[in-house]
Scaffold this motif. Structure first.
Motif, PDB file in Angstrom:
ATOM      1  N   SER A 101      -1.544  41.054  63.469  1.00 44.55           N
ATOM      2  CA  SER A 101      -2.989  40.487  63.437  1.00 44.55           C
ATOM      3  C   SER A 101      -3.314  39.939  61.957  1.00 44.55           C
ATOM      4  CB  SER A 101      -4.114  41.347  63.944  1.00 44.55           C
ATOM      5  OG  SER A 101      -5.164  40.771  63.921  1.00 44.55           O
ATOM      6  N   ASP A 102      -4.084  38.880  61.916  1.00 41.55           N
ATOM      7  CA  ASP A 102      -4.634  38.474  60.795  1.00 41.55           C
ATOM      8  C   ASP A 102      -5.936  38.850  60.596  1.00 41.55           C
ATOM      9  OD1 ASP A 102      -5.498  36.426  62.479  1.00 41.55           O
ATOM     10  OD2 ASP A 102      -4.341  34.798  61.410  1.00 41.55           O
ATOM     11  N   GLY A 103      -6.385  39.620  61.462  1.00 38.43           N
ATOM     12  CA  GLY A 103      -7.709  39.824  61.659  1.00 38.43           C
ATOM     13  C   GLY A 103      -8.495  40.614  62.520  1.00 38.43           C
ATOM     14  N   THR A 104      -8.620  41.946  62.337  1.00 36.21           N
ATOM     15  CA  THR A 104      -9.061  42.770  63.448  1.00 36.21           C
ATOM     16  C   THR A 104     -10.625  43.040  63.450  1.00 36.21           C
ATOM     17  OG1 THR A 104      -8.527  44.753  62.253  1.00 36.21           O
ATOM     18  CG2 THR A 104      -6.735  43.751  63.806  1.00 36.21           C
ATOM     19  N   ALA A 105     -10.967  43.556  64.422  1.00 33.68           N
ATOM     20  CA  ALA A 105     -12.476  44.072  64.339  1.00 33.68           C
ATOM     21  C   ALA A 105     -12.485  45.191  65.316  1.00 33.68           C
ATOM     22  CB  ALA A 105     -13.467  42.951  64.783  1.00 33.68           C
ATOM     23  N   ALA A 106     -13.351  46.147  64.861  1.00 35.81           N
ATOM     24  CA  ALA A 106     -13.491  47.338  66.094  1.00 35.81           C
ATOM     25  C   ALA A 106     -14.566  46.774  67.176  1.00 35.81           C
ATOM     26  CB  ALA A 106     -13.958  48.407  65.034  1.00 35.81           C
ATOM     27  N   PRO A 107     -14.521  47.551  67.995  1.00 34.25           N
ATOM     28  CA  PRO A 107     -15.517  47.091  69.333  1.00 34.25           C
ATOM     29  C   PRO A 107     -16.879  47.558  68.901  1.00 34.25           C
ATOM     30  CG  PRO A 107     -14.088  48.953  69.909  1.00 34.25           C
ATOM     31  CD  PRO A 107     -13.687  48.453  68.661  1.00 34.25           C
ATOM     32  N   VAL A 108     -17.818  47.108  69.667  1.00 36.94           N
ATOM     33  CA  VAL A 108     -19.269  47.337  69.314  1.00 36.94           C
ATOM     34  C   VAL A 108     -19.706  47.860  70.753  1.00 36.94           C
ATOM     35  CG1 VAL A 108     -19.407  45.613  67.293  1.00 36.94           C
ATOM     36  CG2 VAL A 108     -19.960  45.019  69.947  1.00 36.94           C
ATOM     37  N   GLY A 109     -20.791  48.810  70.280  1.00 37.88           N
ATOM     38  CA  GLY A 109     -21.441  49.307  71.442  1.00 37.88           C
ATOM     39  C   GLY A 109     -21.086  50.809  71.619  1.00 37.88           C
ATOM     40  N   ASN A 110     -21.315  51.447  72.734  1.00 38.43           N
ATOM     41  CA  ASN A 110     -20.993  52.694  73.123  1.00 38.43           C
ATOM     42  C   ASN A 110     -19.411  52.894  73.851  1.00 38.43           C
ATOM     43  OD1 ASN A 110     -20.955  55.616  73.704  1.00 38.43           O
ATOM     44  ND2 ASN A 110     -21.998  55.248  75.572  1.00 38.43           N
ATOM     45  N   CYS A 111     -18.556  52.854  72.643  1.00 36.04           N
ATOM     46  CA  CYS A 111     -17.047  52.815  73.224  1.00 36.04           C
ATOM     47  C   CYS A 111     -16.382  53.946  72.960  1.00 36.04           C
ATOM     48  CB  CYS A 111     -16.529  51.719  72.151  1.00 36.04           C
ATOM     49  SG  CYS A 111     -17.268  49.919  72.227  1.00 36.04           S
ATOM     50  N   GLY A 112     -16.981  54.902  72.563  1.00 31.74           N
ATOM     51  CA  GLY A 112     -16.354  56.228  72.226  1.00 31.74           C
ATOM     52  C   GLY A 112     -15.846  56.893  73.416  1.00 31.74           C
ATOM     53  N   ALA A 113     -16.189  56.529  74.730  1.00 31.86           N
ATOM     54  CA  ALA A 113     -15.892  57.133  75.807  1.00 31.86           C
ATOM     55  C   ALA A 113     -15.615  55.781  76.729  1.00 31.86           C
ATOM     56  CB  ALA A 113     -16.699  57.888  76.701  1.00 31.86           C
ATOM     57  N   SER A 114     -15.173  54.693  76.232  1.00 33.96           N
ATOM     58  CA  SER A 114     -14.848  53.589  77.175  1.00 33.96           C
ATOM     59  C   SER A 114     -13.905  53.627  78.019  1.00 33.96           C
ATOM     60  CB  SER A 114     -14.831  52.414  76.056  1.00 33.96           C
ATOM     61  OG  SER A 114     -13.936  52.554  75.491  1.00 33.96           O
ATOM     62  N   GLY A 115     -12.721  54.492  77.634  1.00 36.54           N
ATOM     63  CA  GLY A 115     -11.770  54.591  78.646  1.00 36.54           C
ATOM     64  C   GLY A 115     -11.747  55.814  79.496  1.00 36.54           C
ATOM     65  N   ARG A 116     -11.039  56.039  80.434  1.00 35.40           N
ATOM     66  CA  ARG A 116     -10.884  57.038  81.500  1.00 35.40           C
ATOM     67  C   ARG A 116      -9.606  57.655  81.394  1.00 35.40           C
ATOM     68  NH1 ARG A 116     -14.157  55.038  86.692  1.00 35.40           N
ATOM     69  NH2 ARG A 116     -13.187  53.060  86.005  1.00 35.40           N
ATOM     70  N   ARG A 117      -9.673  59.005  80.793  1.00 38.84           N
ATOM     71  CA  ARG A 117      -8.311  59.487  80.586  1.00 38.84           C
ATOM     72  C   ARG A 117      -7.659  60.121  81.834  1.00 38.84           C
ATOM     73  NH1 ARG A 117      -4.301  62.132  79.356  1.00 38.84           N
ATOM     74  NH2 ARG A 117      -3.795  63.063  77.413  1.00 38.84           N
ATOM     75  N   THR A 118      -6.568  60.080  81.921  1.00 35.82           N
ATOM     76  CA  THR A 118      -5.683  60.944  83.112  1.00 35.82           C
ATOM     77  C   THR A 118      -5.178  62.043  82.513  1.00 35.82           C
ATOM     78  OG1 THR A 118      -4.415  60.778  84.989  1.00 35.82           O
ATOM     79  CG2 THR A 118      -3.469  59.577  83.114  1.00 35.82           C
ATOM     80  N   ARG A 119      -4.818  63.243  83.387  1.00 34.63           N
ATOM     81  CA  ARG A 119      -3.933  64.346  83.022  1.00 34.63           C
ATOM     82  C   ARG A 119      -3.012  64.362  83.870  1.00 34.63           C
ATOM     83  NH1 ARG A 119      -3.749  66.415  78.424  1.00 34.63           N
ATOM     84  NH2 ARG A 119      -3.345  68.370  79.170  1.00 34.63           N
ATOM     85  N   PRO A 120      -1.975  63.522  83.554  1.00 34.29           N
ATOM     86  CA  PRO A 120      -0.701  63.751  84.668  1.00 34.29           C
ATOM     87  C   PRO A 120      -0.384  65.227  84.900  1.00 34.29           C
ATOM     88  CG  PRO A 120      -0.318  62.173  82.880  1.00 34.29           C
ATOM     89  CD  PRO A 120      -1.400  63.197  82.410  1.00 34.29           C
ATOM     90  N   SER A 121      -0.325  65.155  86.296  1.00 37.18           N
ATOM     91  CA  SER A 121       0.283  66.494  86.867  1.00 37.18           C
ATOM     92  C   SER A 121       1.751  67.095  86.220  1.00 37.18           C
ATOM     93  CB  SER A 121       0.287  66.508  88.278  1.00 37.18           C
ATOM     94  OG  SER A 121       0.980  65.616  88.990  1.00 37.18           O
ATOM     95  N   ARG A 122       1.688  68.140  85.992  1.00 39.89           N
ATOM     96  CA  ARG A 122       2.874  68.502  85.465  1.00 39.89           C
ATOM     97  C   ARG A 122       3.985  68.973  86.766  1.00 39.89           C
ATOM     98  NH1 ARG A 122       3.338  69.894  79.997  1.00 39.89           N
ATOM     99  NH2 ARG A 122       1.354  69.973  78.735  1.00 39.89           N
ATOM    100  N   ALA A 123       5.182  68.600  86.672  1.00 42.60           N
ATOM    101  CA  ALA A 123       6.227  68.805  87.605  1.00 42.60           C
ATOM    102  C   ALA A 123       6.759  69.974  87.496  1.00 42.60           C
ATOM    103  CB  ALA A 123       7.113  67.393  87.871  1.00 42.60           C
TER     104      ALA A 123
END
Length: 234
Positions: free
Chosen positions: A212-234
């Motif tokens: 990238s020649d120019g990045t920017a952080a997202p704006v707003g309430n982004c700390g929990a923007s993703g939803r994390r999965t915990r894959p089951s251990r086989a």
């Protein structure tokens, strides 16, 4: 006046041009997926997710998981290096992308690889699965946040089969169990990206490419923007 009318028509045509979509591995409802019957093909696969978030994740097509048309199209082995291919004509000057896995049919996601900038200016993108990626059926997702144009999120998903590697993670940071959540923005979740810059994912994960020649952080309430999965251990 006639010239203005023609210009308006051309702008509408440009807006309607194909953006980008995954052509490999096979994804749900895609014309590139031989398992999808013609009656179910989405010929607008290149459109972004709805701004209200109502079809996140996967444009709602994760409901196909477990059906014949949604059966896994590839077999991957943990620790292996694979690729995804995108097709289309409107790259919006690139942006940032992620490859993610879900073991609960799209309710939660974990990042496998992040590309900050330059995505998807070339068609093929390589990534490596962590050695301890659990075996079984999972959903694979490609997400893209375009650099130029409306603030949008693009997402294609498909089913994959994962085989065990027999090897432990190279380091705690590399473990699938310590990978970050998929980044989610521009879908009415309180987080958005800025036009004209490649979004800098807050937590891109250990496997990240920067172009990238120019990045920017997202704006707003982004700390929990993703939803994390915990894959089951086989």
């Amino acid at each position: 006046m006639k010239l203005l009318h023609i210009a308006s028509l051309l702008s509408l045509v440009a807006a309607a041009q194909a953006h980008m979509e995954v052509s490999w591995p096979p994804v749900f409802r895609s014309k590139f997926n031989p398992r999808v019957p013609g009656s179910l093909i989405d010929y607008d696969m290149t459109t972004p997710l709805k701004a209200d978030g109502s079809n996140y994740p996967c444009k709602g097509y994760n409901v196909d998981a477990g059906t014949p048309e949604g059966s896994p199209g590839v077999v991957w082995r943990a620790g292996g290096t694979y690729n995804l291919t995108v097709a289309g004509s409107a790259t919006h000057s690139g942006g940032s992308c992620q490859a993610s896995l879900s073991y609960d049919r799209g309710r939660t996601w974990v990042v496998v690889h992040s590309w900050i900038g330059g995505c998807p200016l070339t068609p093929t993108w390589d990534f490596t699965l962590p050695n301890d990626t659990p075996p079984g059926e999972a959903l694979f997702a490609w997400t893209w946040f375009n650099k130029i144009g409306n603030r949008e999120m693009y997402m294609n998903c498909g089913a994959v089969t994962i085989r065990a590697s027999g090897y432990a993670a190279r380091s705690p940071a590399d473990s699938i169990y310590n990978r970050p959540a998929q980044f989610v923005a521009n879908v009415n979740n309180g987080c958005s990206t800025l036009e004209g810059a490649d979004v800098l994912f807050p937590k891109p994960g250990p496997d990240t490419d920067y172009d990238s020649d120019g990045t920017a952080a997202p704006v707003g309430n982004c700390g929990a923007s993703g939803r994390r999965t915990r894959p089951s251990r086989a």
